[in-house]
Design a protein around this motif. Structure first.
Motif, PDB file in Angstrom:
ATOM      1  N   GLN A 164      36.835  39.653  56.325  1.00  0.00           N
ATOM      2  CA  GLN A 164      38.094  40.288  55.957  1.00  0.00           C
ATOM      3  C   GLN A 164      38.248  40.406  54.455  1.00  0.00           C
ATOM      4  OE1 GLN A 164      40.404  41.698  58.181  1.00  0.00           O
ATOM      5  NE2 GLN A 164      41.032  42.594  56.218  1.00  0.00           N
ATOM      6  N   SER A 165      37.845  39.384  53.719  1.00  0.00           N
ATOM      7  CA  SER A 165      37.952  39.447  52.253  1.00  0.00           C
ATOM      8  C   SER A 165      37.078  40.554  51.692  1.00  0.00           C
ATOM      9  CB  SER A 165      37.561  38.100  51.634  1.00  0.00           C
ATOM     10  OG  SER A 165      36.184  37.836  51.818  1.00  0.00           O
ATOM     11  N   THR A 166      35.903  40.771  52.294  1.00  0.00           N
ATOM     12  CA  THR A 166      35.006  41.835  51.854  1.00  0.00           C
ATOM     13  C   THR A 166      35.613  43.203  52.153  1.00  0.00           C
ATOM     14  OG1 THR A 166      33.079  40.416  52.240  1.00  0.00           O
ATOM     15  CG2 THR A 166      32.683  42.786  52.076  1.00  0.00           C
ATOM     16  N   VAL A 167      36.190  43.364  53.337  1.00  0.00           N
ATOM     17  CA  VAL A 167      36.854  44.619  53.695  1.00  0.00           C
ATOM     18  C   VAL A 167      37.977  44.917  52.707  1.00  0.00           C
ATOM     19  CG1 VAL A 167      38.310  45.741  55.425  1.00  0.00           C
ATOM     20  CG2 VAL A 167      36.260  44.494  56.135  1.00  0.00           C
ATOM     21  N   ASP A 168      38.782  43.922  52.393  1.00  0.00           N
ATOM     22  CA  ASP A 168      39.918  44.119  51.489  1.00  0.00           C
ATOM     23  C   ASP A 168      39.463  44.588  50.111  1.00  0.00           C
ATOM     24  OD1 ASP A 168      41.588  43.288  53.517  1.00  0.00           O
ATOM     25  OD2 ASP A 168      41.773  41.233  52.769  1.00  0.00           O
ATOM     26  N   VAL A 169      38.351  44.040  49.634  1.00  0.00           N
ATOM     27  CA  VAL A 169      37.845  44.398  48.304  1.00  0.00           C
ATOM     28  C   VAL A 169      37.206  45.780  48.315  1.00  0.00           C
ATOM     29  CG1 VAL A 169      36.092  43.850  46.579  1.00  0.00           C
ATOM     30  CG2 VAL A 169      37.556  42.033  47.498  1.00  0.00           C
ATOM     31  N   TYR A 170      36.368  46.052  49.309  1.00  0.00           N
ATOM     32  CA  TYR A 170      35.622  47.315  49.324  1.00  0.00           C
ATOM     33  C   TYR A 170      36.528  48.521  49.577  1.00  0.00           C
ATOM     34  CZ  TYR A 170      30.857  45.669  48.699  1.00  0.00           C
ATOM     35  OH  TYR A 170      29.696  45.165  48.154  1.00  0.00           O
ATOM     36  N   LYS A 171      37.656  48.308  50.191  1.00  0.00           N
ATOM     37  CA  LYS A 171      38.579  49.415  50.403  1.00  0.00           C
ATOM     38  C   LYS A 171      39.125  49.959  49.089  1.00  0.00           C
ATOM     39  CE  LYS A 171      40.238  48.651  55.125  1.00  0.00           C
ATOM     40  NZ  LYS A 171      41.400  48.296  55.980  1.00  0.00           N
ATOM     41  N   LEU A 172      39.025  49.167  48.030  1.00  0.00           N
ATOM     42  CA  LEU A 172      39.538  49.565  46.724  1.00  0.00           C
ATOM     43  C   LEU A 172      38.472  50.237  45.858  1.00  0.00           C
ATOM     44  CD1 LEU A 172      41.549  46.299  45.897  1.00  0.00           C
ATOM     45  CD2 LEU A 172      42.409  48.412  46.955  1.00  0.00           C
ATOM     46  N   LEU A 173      37.236  50.288  46.337  1.00  0.00           N
ATOM     47  CA  LEU A 173      36.134  50.792  45.531  1.00  0.00           C
ATOM     48  C   LEU A 173      35.853  52.265  45.805  1.00  0.00           C
ATOM     49  CD1 LEU A 173      33.631  47.798  45.843  1.00  0.00           C
ATOM     50  CD2 LEU A 173      35.396  48.183  44.116  1.00  0.00           C
ATOM     51  N   THR A 174      35.234  52.916  44.840  1.00  0.00           N
ATOM     52  CA  THR A 174      34.882  54.326  44.983  1.00  0.00           C
ATOM     53  C   THR A 174      33.666  54.484  45.886  1.00  0.00           C
ATOM     54  OG1 THR A 174      33.367  54.319  43.096  1.00  0.00           O
ATOM     55  CG2 THR A 174      35.715  54.751  42.646  1.00  0.00           C
ATOM     56  N   ARG A 175      33.459  55.682  46.386  1.00  0.00           N
ATOM     57  CA  ARG A 175      32.304  55.981  47.213  1.00  0.00           C
ATOM     58  C   ARG A 175      31.014  55.743  46.428  1.00  0.00           C
ATOM     59  NH1 ARG A 175      31.584  55.533  52.200  1.00  0.00           N
ATOM     60  NH2 ARG A 175      29.728  54.434  51.517  1.00  0.00           N
ATOM     61  N   GLU A 176      31.031  56.045  45.148  1.00  0.00           N
ATOM     62  CA  GLU A 176      29.843  55.860  44.307  1.00  0.00           C
ATOM     63  C   GLU A 176      29.427  54.397  44.252  1.00  0.00           C
ATOM     64  OE1 GLU A 176      28.399  56.569  39.662  1.00  0.00           O
ATOM     65  OE2 GLU A 176      30.438  57.102  40.281  1.00  0.00           O
ATOM     66  N   VAL A 177      30.406  53.510  44.073  1.00  0.00           N
ATOM     67  CA  VAL A 177      30.105  52.081  44.014  1.00  0.00           C
ATOM     68  C   VAL A 177      29.592  51.596  45.365  1.00  0.00           C
ATOM     69  CG1 VAL A 177      31.085  49.777  43.712  1.00  0.00           C
ATOM     70  CG2 VAL A 177      31.742  51.623  42.162  1.00  0.00           C
TER      71      VAL A 177
END
Length: 242
Positions: free
Chosen positions: A91-104
């Motif tokens: 869940q912590s990974t999902v929360d963080v990656y939702k804020l990242l750009t497609r490029e990242v």
């Protein structure tokens, strides 16, 4: 003179990894072997992957795949999801990656796709996230996910009678194949320990960073090791997570 260091499970604890590497006084010509489980846990999973990619430009790095990388990659590439993964740090990974750009995200996917199943060095020392089951060795393993899911290697090592000679027919053939085996995956905190455990010729480097343990860096030759502070204390805002 260069040294080889092996690093156990990290689980998003970037602060802890930096702390342990600093205490180990890593030099530019040293080799760093990471045993996997970089993500799922503390809230620095994405920044940790960026940091590992940066380290790879400065040091001789070898990165193993862990079971948590397998699950994150499935989610990033195919939106494959499950409650158990989220409960165990996902869940912590999902929360963080939702804020990242497609490029990242794409850059991280490339990194995850580059991870090794195992690494065998020129001294016949094996590095793998979890273990293997084939009595002939890793190159004969039929079901490859065992490299990041197996626990029988460590369970067998812990149960082995130390008095049993290696030439005894009852001695597990898996342990005869390699000079030493370095694994993570099964936290030593389950057995009341917080430092690397050694059974037979297997070193377990998962010192519980996902929970109330530490990140550990070990010199493969001397077995000297350095640890971070308790990871939970380095992320006080997440103290109630576990």
């Amino acid at each position: 003179m260069s040294n080889t260091f092996v690093i156990g499970d990290i689980h998003g604890g970037l602060i802890a990894l930096k702390q342990a590497l600093e205490r180990a006084e890593i030099k530019k010509n040293d080799q760093l072997i990471f045993l996997g489980d970089y993500v799922d846990g503390w809230n620095d999973s994405a920044r940790l992957i960026d940091y590992l990619m940066e380290l790879n430009t400065q040091y001789d790095c070898v990165f193993m795949q862990g079971n948590h990388e397998e699950m994150v990659l499935k989610w990033l590439r195919y939106e494959e999801d499950n409650e158990l993964w989220r409960f165990h740090g996902g869940q912590s990974t999902v929360d963080v990656y939702k804020l990242l750009t497609r490029e990242v995200k794409d850059r991280h996917i490339t990194f995850f796709n580059s991870l090794r199943e195992y690494y065998l060095d020129d001294q016949n020392r094996l590095f793998v996230h979890a273990g293997f089951t084939n009595p002939k060795g890793v190159e004969f393993e039929f079901f490859r996910p065992l490299f990041w899911w197996d626990r029988t290697l460590w369970e067998t090592a812990m149960a082995l009678d130390e008095r049993l000679p290696k030439d005894d027919i009852r001695y597990p053939s898996r342990f005869k194949l390699y000079k030493e085996i370095f694994i993570g995956h099964t936290p030593v905190t389950r057995f009341g320990q917080n430092t690397p455990m050694h059974c037979a010729n297997v070193w377990n480097m998962d010192t519980g960073a996902a929970f109330n343990g530490k990140v550990t860096v070990m010199n493969v030759d001397t077995k000297a090791y350095w640890q971070s502070d308790i990871v939970q204390e380095l992320y006080p805002e997440e103290r109630g997570r576990n």
